[in-house]
Write a protein that holds these residues in place. Sequence first.
Motif, mmCIF file in Angstrom:
data_model
loop_
_atom_site.group_PDB
_atom_site.id
_atom_site.type_symbol
_atom_site.label_atom_id
_atom_site.label_comp_id
_atom_site.label_asym_id
_atom_site.label_seq_id
_atom_site.Cartn_x
_atom_site.Cartn_y
_atom_site.Cartn_z
ATOM 1 N N UNK A 44 0.814 -1.228 0.000
ATOM 2 C CA UNK A 44 0.000 0.000 0.000
ATOM 3 C C UNK A 44 0.843 1.272 0.000
ATOM 4 N N UNK A 45 1.991 1.190 -0.660
ATOM 5 C CA UNK A 45 2.846 2.368 -0.846
ATOM 6 C C UNK A 45 2.801 2.742 -2.322
ATOM 7 N N UNK A 46 2.173 3.843 -2.627
ATOM 8 C CA UNK A 46 2.016 4.279 -4.015
ATOM 9 C C UNK A 46 2.853 5.530 -4.244
ATOM 10 N N UNK A 47 3.802 5.457 -5.178
ATOM 11 C CA UNK A 47 4.733 6.562 -5.409
ATOM 12 C C UNK A 47 4.166 7.654 -6.311
ATOM 13 N N UNK A 48 3.066 7.370 -6.988
ATOM 14 C CA UNK A 48 2.466 8.373 -7.852
ATOM 15 C C UNK A 48 2.776 8.142 -9.327
ATOM 16 N N UNK A 49 1.978 8.731 -10.218
ATOM 17 C CA UNK A 49 2.140 8.526 -11.664
ATOM 18 C C UNK A 49 3.521 8.884 -12.196
ATOM 19 N N UNK A 50 4.171 9.892 -11.598
ATOM 20 C CA UNK A 50 5.488 10.304 -12.106
ATOM 21 C C UNK A 50 6.510 9.182 -11.992
ATOM 22 N N UNK A 51 6.382 8.353 -10.962
ATOM 23 C CA UNK A 51 7.304 7.221 -10.800
ATOM 24 C C UNK A 51 7.076 6.192 -11.906
ATOM 25 N N UNK A 52 5.827 5.925 -12.218
ATOM 26 C CA UNK A 52 5.504 4.990 -13.307
ATOM 27 C C UNK A 52 5.951 5.560 -14.651
ATOM 28 N N UNK A 53 5.841 6.873 -14.785
ATOM 29 C CA UNK A 53 6.233 7.493 -16.047
ATOM 30 C C UNK A 53 7.711 7.299 -16.349
ATOM 31 N N UNK A 54 8.531 7.219 -15.293
ATOM 32 C CA UNK A 54 9.968 6.983 -15.479
ATOM 33 C C UNK A 54 10.190 5.655 -16.196
ATOM 34 N N UNK A 55 9.455 4.631 -15.763
ATOM 35 C CA UNK A 55 9.612 3.312 -16.386
ATOM 36 C C UNK A 55 8.981 3.302 -17.772
ATOM 37 N N UNK A 56 7.859 3.999 -17.948
ATOM 38 C CA UNK A 56 7.230 4.067 -19.268
ATOM 39 C C UNK A 56 8.188 4.664 -20.294
ATOM 40 N N UNK A 57 8.885 5.706 -19.905
ATOM 41 C CA UNK A 57 9.857 6.341 -20.806
ATOM 42 C C UNK A 57 11.017 5.385 -21.103
ATOM 43 N N UNK A 58 11.530 4.723 -20.063
ATOM 44 C CA UNK A 58 12.656 3.793 -20.249
ATOM 45 C C UNK A 58 12.251 2.619 -21.135
ATOM 46 N N UNK A 59 11.043 2.102 -20.926
ATOM 47 C CA UNK A 59 10.555 0.992 -21.761
ATOM 48 C C UNK A 59 10.384 1.438 -23.210
ATOM 49 N N UNK A 70 2.684 -3.621 -19.184
ATOM 50 C CA UNK A 70 2.476 -4.059 -17.808
ATOM 51 C C UNK A 70 2.454 -2.878 -16.838
ATOM 52 N N UNK A 71 3.394 -1.950 -17.028
ATOM 53 C CA UNK A 71 3.472 -0.795 -16.129
ATOM 54 C C UNK A 71 2.235 0.094 -16.274
ATOM 55 N N UNK A 72 1.771 0.266 -17.506
ATOM 56 C CA UNK A 72 0.576 1.087 -17.701
ATOM 57 C C UNK A 72 -0.637 0.436 -17.034
ATOM 58 N N UNK A 73 -0.752 -0.864 -17.140
ATOM 59 C CA UNK A 73 -1.872 -1.567 -16.492
ATOM 60 C C UNK A 73 -1.761 -1.453 -14.973
ATOM 61 N N UNK A 74 -0.543 -1.576 -14.436
ATOM 62 C CA UNK A 74 -0.344 -1.416 -12.993
ATOM 63 C C UNK A 74 -0.738 -0.009 -12.551
ATOM 64 N N UNK A 75 -0.410 0.961 -13.382
ATOM 65 C CA UNK A 75 -0.738 2.348 -13.058
ATOM 66 C C UNK A 75 -2.247 2.571 -13.066
#
Length: 303
Positions: A44-59, A70-75
């Motif tokens: 239950x620790x959510x870092x926020x969309x900006x954290x997911x965006x880092x991986x989206x850009x790298x992917x 997968x990351x977008x679905x998790x988001x």
Amino acid sequence: MLNAVENAPESATSKIGTAYLHNLCKAGNLFTAVRLLQLLCDKNIFLGPSAYNIILVAASEKNDIAILSQVFKDLIVSCQSLPSTSYLKLARGFVKTDDDVQLLRLVKEVSEMTFPSNLMVVNRIIFAFAECGQFDKALLIFEQMENLKCKPDLVTYNTVLDLLGHAGRIDEMLCEFASMKEAGIHPDFISYNTLLNQLRKVGRLDLCSVYFQDMVESGIEPDLLTYTALIGSFGQSGNIEESLRLFNEMKTKQIRPSIYIYRSLIASLKKMGKVELAMNLLEEMNASMSNLARPKDFKRTRK
């Protein structure tokens, strides 16, 4: 890393977790970055969309569609309302691939995950692909909406009309406009303004009059953008009298003209040898410069 984030003060949790993700992605270890996010969510620790965006850009940079998806679905699961940046980063991740199967699979899975609000999500995905210039992919998703348990609405059609117009596919744009009316979806001022602007740009000035008449008969009030397109269209076709009539009409309705309208009229008048009238309008424009419509006035809120 998990322990460090979990045991950090609440105020520093996001900063520390995001730093780990950034370093992992920079090192090319995307799998571990994804796993760290998933483990944090389990706690239950959510870092926020900006954290997911880092991986989206790298992917996207690695053209790793599997991780991107997968990351977008998790988001989507972790966040009730995503920022537009996340949708845009998803769309950019598909720039280097022509694998429509993976794209449609992702959209289908996201649609199922977000039901019954899936229409809004699919609309935002279509818009993001259109914004990135991936018109064919946006249209592919649009054409598959029947299989996603969500029917296109006014927002969907307005997005499609706009992207077809920008792509120069005018006949298809007009065809979709007819289709939305056949489907019982009533066009709004955005629909008509899109048509009028795109028809003007490609010189289909005769059709501008047709759709303007249709707009008026539908009970939709023309706005600044409507008049801008029409005055420019009639000026291009040499019908300066109609341009001036519309110009006076909009002022009567207390719709403030913009500098673009004045410049369009002045150019048309000069081209037709009506220099004196052009100079009069130039003086009028200069005198009312502080009261002219600004770019923000071209936007109108749908009621």
